[in-house]
Enzyme design. Structure first.
Site, PDB file in Angstrom:
ATOM      1  N   SER A 211      -5.199 -24.252 -68.304  1.00 14.93           N
ATOM      2  CA  SER A 211      -4.454 -23.615 -67.221  1.00 14.93           C
ATOM      3  C   SER A 211      -3.981 -22.196 -67.494  1.00 14.93           C
ATOM      4  O   SER A 211      -3.616 -21.474 -66.575  1.00 14.93           O
ATOM      5  CB  SER A 211      -3.252 -24.467 -66.834  1.00 14.93           C
ATOM      6  OG  SER A 211      -3.678 -25.565 -66.060  1.00 14.93           O
TER       7      SER A 211
ATOM      8  N   LYS B  25       5.954 -18.811 -64.982  1.00 14.65           N
ATOM      9  CA  LYS B  25       5.339 -19.864 -64.173  1.00 14.65           C
ATOM     10  C   LYS B  25       6.423 -20.806 -63.639  1.00 14.65           C
ATOM     11  O   LYS B  25       7.390 -21.115 -64.343  1.00 14.65           O
ATOM     12  CB  LYS B  25       4.331 -20.634 -65.036  1.00 14.65           C
ATOM     13  CG  LYS B  25       3.447 -21.606 -64.254  1.00 14.65           C
ATOM     14  CD  LYS B  25       2.384 -22.222 -65.175  1.00 14.65           C
ATOM     15  CE  LYS B  25       1.489 -23.210 -64.450  1.00 14.65           C
ATOM     16  NZ  LYS B  25       0.468 -23.793 -65.338  1.00 14.65           N
TER      17      LYS B  25
ATOM     18  N   SER C 287      -4.239 -23.673 -63.699  1.00 11.39           N
ATOM     19  CA  SER C 287      -3.165 -23.741 -62.739  1.00 11.39           C
ATOM     20  C   SER C 287      -2.195 -22.563 -62.795  1.00 11.39           C
ATOM     21  O   SER C 287      -1.456 -22.337 -61.846  1.00 11.39           O
ATOM     22  CB  SER C 287      -2.390 -25.043 -62.957  1.00 11.39           C
ATOM     23  OG  SER C 287      -1.718 -25.015 -64.204  1.00 11.39           O
TER      24      SER C 287
END
Lengths: 474, 100, 474
Positions: free
Chosen positions: C167, C68, C143
């Site tokens: 997330s 990420k 997210s």
């Protein structure tokens, strides 16, 4: 009424407060002692330096403070270019967090009057970076340049109650605080910027004026004196004193208003989510108490009681740790203690040291050399006048014996020679001899005359003895 | 605690912008007003919770990690400042005096 | 349904049968083919094939992984999907990145996400939204949108996400893969770009419970650089052992499962999803588990509590993006005062970030701190206590992975209250710091999933349970 907020850098640790960057940043090229943590780079996390916490707790104990149950860390938010994260990690007395220690005191003595100065709190916090103004000054520079080597250096913030009434009390307090911090191995105050002071000053019940960022104890005295006069002057002319922050201009020796009206700051203190509170156990405090060194007050008392030193000299000797250590070292080597040695160090030697910095005594006048000198003095091999004359030569690295030989200094202690001189003096001062027979105090006058005649090379104690003997004979 | 009405006006938005150093243009200000109203209304639900004498919980894990005072042997310095503008080794930043 | 890609690859390699280039070649092929439409990667590292050594015996040798883009990678651009960090190249590695490299894993690229991890649909990215591989009209969930789709679309067998309020788990649920939010303090956050530090953890994402446990075994464990990590945890080997172990259904027998009615009876929860959830539970019950229902009123306000804390922390953590030390700048560095310059540079934040920062600054300001932030932290304690009570009576809390089917990409998220039913079960784990594992129960059609929430430090149990449930649902 005067209150102080003092920032003391913990210089006697090897790393910064929250990262392992070396903390000896002075004299280093800008931005060479920086890492993701002290630059606040995205993702970097602070890890507290255990040693700093220990030192701050020692300081709290030494200042008679009530210590918190846990070490809490809080964020103080304000945007400024010297603050990488745009918040400062500090400690804060508020909801859910508390200062490291509260409600302590230091006793001071000014003009023979004892006074207790209360200390409100001690916090540990991180120093911001250092700003320089490349094109002009703080007001005119088109941009600024920042060196973050100082960013993250540990600071102790010490806040007093408004217990001072004049600048003399303030400087006496600060000197004592400084010595305590030296004894606790917290800071080396010969380093520029290691102690920075904000003073809150109000006169005649008027508004409080904060004078910020004063760099030395003598400047604090000057700033307070200036500000009291300025405020009294305003009041006497019927003017209002504005509640404001003023800047100490050390070059011009005046305080100046910061002029620009800022919107009231809102620091939005919050506990730092990265730093869970650290319990301070009683065992840990007991452990620390065992590490507590002898502090200046106790040291002075020891000099007075066991060294027979005068209170006055003792208080001066212990006002700096390096000075006190030096005295003890010379005393240890020479076996001589008390006022004679203390006075020679404080009144004579220290005047030859740049800025009277006692740390420099050690290099300029090695204790062995001064031990030799003071022994010569006490054993009557040299007079105090000679001992004083020797200092510049000692500073050049000459040995006391070399100097005596070079200068052909001989102290007259030969009884026959001295007796001759005494008899001469007796003839020339008949009235004084008569006085001396009735009043022992008058003997000193005759001793002085003998010293004069021998260009102060006579051994004073011997002269005294001879005079007494001859007077009795008569 | 009672649910208290907070007036969302230009003054409040101005204050929020000042606190967070965010500048919004006219159009954005109108939009943020509506958003703040929605969000504030939502989070204000917590004021109805009876928290009693519960202590605050911020730290899910009460670890006691500290660091020994040992300097790092890793590289320190300007390689961490490649995203800044340097002048003679200093970081260039905007001026601090806000007056003319 | 589940694919033990990495564990099988390692076994194959051990037996001498695996082509070491296989997984990386496959990854590049899939990325080339799919990324233009799915928009999974913000930055792709193109030269991994040069770095593979056939002799490398590290456990993850030759295994590509997607990371990420809020986890910093030295010399590899890290943007947080924000224009503010559009060109930011970190100078250091996150601890998890170091650990991956030491294990031989190959970071193939940085994945798309909601800007600064603030969002539910993956749509706040400055680089455009990631698409859901199962259905191009669906949001992939946020997210960690890119990291989820990287795995679900077989671009990489493994990925790292971060989870502040669901997330990792929401995108796992909406893409039919496995995701774990570890116990707070189990995985180092050093190098994770902060959003809300007291809530978030980095966690693994994979397409089977075994691969998930394996990746976790690499990244977990105490880190001296993160003061919130835990140091009395089980050894890493414990988790890799679980990864390679055969599943055992006996763990389900006598298992006491807590079900929270408040989540299921929520007016905004989808009837279909809740019905399917009960069906999933029945399958576990059939293996000898016992289901116990709970209702806790305060759980209905979990998202409100969460948002107060998250906004507050975000406003503090994102203060550092001012365009001085790092990050994009639009304002001139000369002749503009810092406040104007900062306010100008910070305009680069996206809308979602701006509104969260503004509200967070406000919550922490004078007069509102105690009302909102203080209350939220107290309510958080209440939530924690209630959860602990439930876990004292049961072994695990099971909730739907998502109470609604994947929302369309165009869904308007301005009014966060509309996401209450979705947020509550996920944010429960963040407020309490408890470990939570989301796993698919059905992929065909609308993906169905469950979330397992266990006691602190019980990841070993969650993996073992997930491996057993994997059998039931396949």
């Amino acid at each position: 009424m005067i209150g102080l907020e003092i920032h003391i850098q913990v210089t006697k640790v090897k790393t910064k407060l929250f990262c392992d960057c070396p903390s000896d940043y002075r004299g280093k090229p800008p931005n060479t002692h920086v890492c993701p943590v002290c630059l606040g780079l995205p993702g970097a996390l602070p890890v507290p330096n255990k040693k700093v916490i220990e030192k701050a707790l020692l300081a709290s104990l030494a200042l008679n403070m009530k210590i918190a149950e846990k070490v809490f860390w809080a964020r103080k938010h304000y945007f400024y270019p010297d603050l990488p994260k745009n918040y400062q990690i500090t400690q804060y007395d508020g909801k859910g967090t508390t200062s490291l220690a509260k409600n302590g005191w230091i006793d001071i003595e000014v003009n023979g009057r004892k006074k207790r100065i209360r200390i409100r709190r001690i916090n540990i916090e991180e120093d911001p970076g250092r700003i320089v103004y490349p094109t002009g000054n703080i007001l005119t520079s088109r941009y600024v340049l920042v060196d973050y080597n100082r960013s993250g250096i540990p600071l102790l913030e010490i806040v007093t109650e408004p217990d001072f009434t004049n600048e003399k009390e303030v400087s006496t307090f600060l000197k004592k605080l400084r010595s305590i911090m030296e004894h606790l191995e917290i800071s080396d105050f010969s380093l520029e910027g290691s102690m920075r002071i904000d003073a809150n000053i109000s006169v005649c019940g008027g508004n409080r004026v904060e004078v910020k960022n004063i760099g030395s104890i003598s400047d604090v005295e000057d700033a307070i004196r200036y500000e009291i006069v300025r405020q009294k002057d305003l009041v006497s002319k019927g003017n209002q004193i504005l509640q404001e922050t003023r800047h100490w201009d050390a070059a011009r020796k005046i305080t100046v208003s910061m002029r620009v009206k800022e919107t009231e700051e809102d620091y939005r203190y919050m506990p730092d989510p990265n730093l869970p509170p650290l319990p301070i156990t009683e065992e840990f405090i007991e452990e620390l108490k065992k590490q507590m060194p002898e502090l200046p007050d106790a040291r002075a008392k020891r000099y007075i009681v066991t060294h027979g030193m005068s209170e006055y000299l003792a208080s001066i000797i212990v006002s700096r740790k390096a000075l006190s250590d030096y005295y003890e070292k010379v005393s240890e080597i020479s076996g001589i203690k008390g006022d004679k040695l203390a006075s020679y160090i404080v009144n004579d030697l220290l005047g030859w040291v740049p800025e009277e910095d006692p740390n420099k005594l050690w290099e300029l006048f090695p204790p062995e050399i001064i031990a030799e000198t003071i022994s010569l003095l006490v054993n009557g091999k040299i007079t105090i006048k000679m001992a004083k004359e020797m200092i510049p030569l000692l500073k050049e690295g000459k040995k006391p014996s070399e100097i005596i030989e070079e200068k052909k200094w001989i102290v007259v202690s030969d009884e026959k020679v001295l007796e001759k001189v005494v008899k001469e003096v007796f003839r020339e001062n008949e009235k004084a001899v008569e006085d001396a027979k009735k009043n022992k105090k008058a003997i000193q006058y005759l001793v002085g005359k003998v010293m004069e005649k021998t260009e102060k090379r006579a051994h004073p104690k011997k002269v005294y003895e001879i005079i007494v003997r001859l007077l009795e004979k008569d | 605690m009672e649910k208290r009405e907070i007036k969302i006006d230009d003054e409040l938005i101005e204050r929020m912008m000042w606190l967070s150093k965010l500048r919004l243009d006219e159009q954005e200000r109108e939009k943020i007003k509506e958003d703040i109203r929605l969000l504030l209304n939502y989070i204000s639900d917590i004021l109805e919770i009876d928290v009693g004498d519960a202590e605050e919980l911020l730290y899910p894990n009460l670890s006691d990690n500290v660091r020994e005072d040992i300097p790092s042997t890793e590289e320190k310095g300007r390689e961490h400042l490649k995203n800044a503008v340097l002048e003679n080794g200093f970081v260039k930043a905007p001026k601090v005096f806000k007056g003319e | 349904m589940s694919k033990r890609q990495v564990v099988d690859f390692i076994m194959e390699r051990k037996n001498g049968g695996a082509d070491p280039y296989k997984l990386v070649e496959e990854s590049y092929k899939r990325i080339k083919q799919l990324d233009p439409t799915l928009n999974v990667f913000i930055t792709i590292k193109g030269d991994l094939l040069d770095n593979i050594s056939e002799k490398n015996n590290d456990i993850l040798a030759g295994v590509p992984i997607a990371v990420k883009d809020n986890i910093v990678t030295k010399n590899l651009r890290t943007t947080c999907a924000s224009r503010v960090l559009e060109d930011y190249v970190p100078s250091y590695n996150a601890t998890v990145v170091e650990r991956l490299s030491s294990a031989g894993a190959l970071i193939i690229g940085k994945t798309n996400m909601d800007e600064f991890a603030m969002g539910t649909l993956g749509t706040t990215s400055a680089f455009g939204p990631t698409r859901n591989y199962l259905n191009m009209n669906w949001s992939p969930g946020g997210s960690s949108s890119g990291s989820a789709v990287a795995v679900s679309s077989n671009m990489t067998p493994l990925s790292l996400g971060s989870d502040t309020g669901g997330s990792i788990r929401l995108p796992a649920a909406w893409n039919g893969i496995y995701g774990l939010k570890p116990t707070y303090g189990m995985v180092s956050r050093h190098g994770l770009i902060s959003y809300a530090e007291s809530l978030e953890q980095i966690g693994p994402m994979a397409s089977s419970a075994s691969d998930l446990a394996l990746l976790y075994s690499i990244i977990m464990g105490h880190d001296p650089r993160d003061p919130t990590t835990y140091h009395r945890h089980q050894p890493n080997e414990e988790f890799s052992r679980i990864a390679f172990k055969k599943p055992n259904l006996r763990i389900i027998e006598g298992l006491k499962i807590a079900v929270i009615k408040d989540f299921l009876e929520h007016p905004d929860s989808s009837d279909e999803m809740i019905k399917a959830f009960w069906n999933d539970l029945k399958k576990i019950e059939a293996e000898g588990a016992e289901i116990i229902e709970f209702s806790v009123e305060i759980f209905q306000k979990i998202p409100q509590i969460y948002y107060v804390i998250a906004f507050s922390e975000a406003s503090s953590n994102l203060a550092r993006y001012a365009g001085v030390l790092f990050g994009s700048r639009t304002a001139s560095l000369a002749d503009v005062d810092w406040e104007k310059a900062y306010s100008e540079n910070r305009r680069l934040f996206g809308w979602e970030v701006k509104r969260r920062i503004m509200l967070g600054s406000f919550i922490l300001s004078k007069g509102y701190y105690e009302m909102y932030y203080g209350t939220a932290l107290r309510a958080r304690r209440r939530v924690y206590e209630e959860t602990v009570k439930i876990l004292a009576k049961t072994h695990v809390i099971i909730t739907p992975g998502s109470t609604v089917p994947p929302l369309p990409l165009e869904y308007d998220i301005r009014d966060l209250s509309k996401l209450n039913s979705l947020d509550a079960p996920l944010m429960l784990a963040n407020l309490t710091g408890l470990p939570a594992l989301t796993m698919p129960t059905r992929i065909n059609g609308v993906p169905q999933s469950i979330q397992l929430i266990g006691e602190k430090w019980s990841e070993d149990f969650l993996f073992t349970l997930a491996k057993a449930l994997e059998i039931i649902y396949s």
